[in-house]
Design a protein around this motif. Structure first.
Motif, PDB file in Angstrom:
ATOM      1  N   VAL A   1      35.900  37.214  30.749  1.00  0.00           N
ATOM      2  CA  VAL A   1      35.173  36.914  31.991  1.00  0.00           C
ATOM      3  C   VAL A   1      35.567  35.572  32.607  1.00  0.00           C
ATOM      4  O   VAL A   1      35.198  35.288  33.746  1.00  0.00           O
ATOM      5  N   ASP A   2      36.311  34.764  31.886  1.00  0.00           N
ATOM      6  CA  ASP A   2      36.734  33.465  32.408  1.00  0.00           C
ATOM      7  C   ASP A   2      37.986  33.553  33.271  1.00  0.00           C
ATOM      8  O   ASP A   2      38.370  32.565  33.899  1.00  0.00           O
TER       9      ASP A   2
ATOM     10  N   PHE B   1      38.434  37.812  37.473  1.00  0.00           N
ATOM     11  CA  PHE B   1      37.436  38.703  36.890  1.00  0.00           C
ATOM     12  C   PHE B   1      36.382  39.137  37.903  1.00  0.00           C
ATOM     13  O   PHE B   1      36.108  40.322  38.066  1.00  0.00           O
ATOM     14  N   ARG B   2      35.772  38.196  38.590  1.00  0.00           N
ATOM     15  CA  ARG B   2      34.683  38.534  39.527  1.00  0.00           C
ATOM     16  C   ARG B   2      35.166  39.416  40.672  1.00  0.00           C
ATOM     17  O   ARG B   2      34.534  40.402  41.021  1.00  0.00           O
ATOM     18  N   SER B   3      36.285  39.051  41.278  1.00  0.00           N
ATOM     19  CA  SER B   3      36.767  39.847  42.408  1.00  0.00           C
ATOM     20  C   SER B   3      37.183  41.239  41.962  1.00  0.00           C
ATOM     21  O   SER B   3      36.942  42.222  42.663  1.00  0.00           O
TER      22      SER B   3
ATOM     23  N   THR C   1      35.896  42.889  39.353  1.00  0.00           N
ATOM     24  CA  THR C   1      34.659  43.603  39.052  1.00  0.00           C
ATOM     25  C   THR C   1      33.987  44.089  40.324  1.00  0.00           C
ATOM     26  O   THR C   1      33.479  45.221  40.378  1.00  0.00           O
ATOM     27  N   GLN C   2      34.005  43.293  41.374  1.00  0.00           N
ATOM     28  CA  GLN C   2      33.431  43.731  42.657  1.00  0.00           C
ATOM     29  C   GLN C   2      34.222  44.909  43.225  1.00  0.00           C
ATOM     30  O   GLN C   2      33.637  45.854  43.767  1.00  0.00           O
TER      31      GLN C   2
END
Length: 137
Positions: free
Chosen positions: A121-122, A126-128, A130-131
């Motif tokens: 997750v680091d 990761f965030r983009s 996952t979205q």
């Protein structure tokens, strides 16, 4: 890299895809397996020293299958993105994916492969990613 099957007759890669990887080479070919084309094979194995191939594309039972078999024969690791291949007949694609798995290829969905590449997750993407998965899943 992108390969195109007889682009002068069948058309080239979609401009939207090319725009996502503007530095990627684009190779036209007349053979079904990219590894049956001396120039492509040499560029991948000698010039770029590729060890692992991620495959997606159209016509799973023809070009994708034969390229995967050629890559395996050349000693490369192969991962076929099972949800990123096209076919006219779904049963044909399933048979080819099963055969490739038995031949030693990794046959996995895109999400599995990309989360493996991110690792944790680091990772900055990761965030983009996952979205993206949530919006298209």
């Amino acid at each position: 890299a992108f390969t195109e099957q007889v682009p002068q007759k069948l058309g080239g890669t979609a401009p939207a895809l090319l725009a996502l990887a503007p530095q990627a080479p684009v190779w036209g070919k007349t053979v079904f397996s990219a590894f049956a084309d001396d120039g492509i094979r040499d560029a991948l194995l000698r010039e770029r020293a590729v060890h692992h191939l991620l495959l997606c594309g159209l016509e799973m039972p023809v070009c994708v299958y034969q390229t995967a078999i050629g890559a395996l024969a050349a000693g490369l690791q192969v991962s076929v993105l099972s949800d990123a291949v096209g076919t006219r007949r779904p049963d044909d694609a399933r048979a080819c994916l099963d055969a490739l798995a038995r031949a030693g290829a990794h046959v996995l969905p895109t999400e599995t492969v990309f989360y493996a590449l991110l690792g944790n997750v680091d990772h900055p993407f990761f965030r983009s990613y996952t979205q993206l998965v949530k919006s298209h899943g």
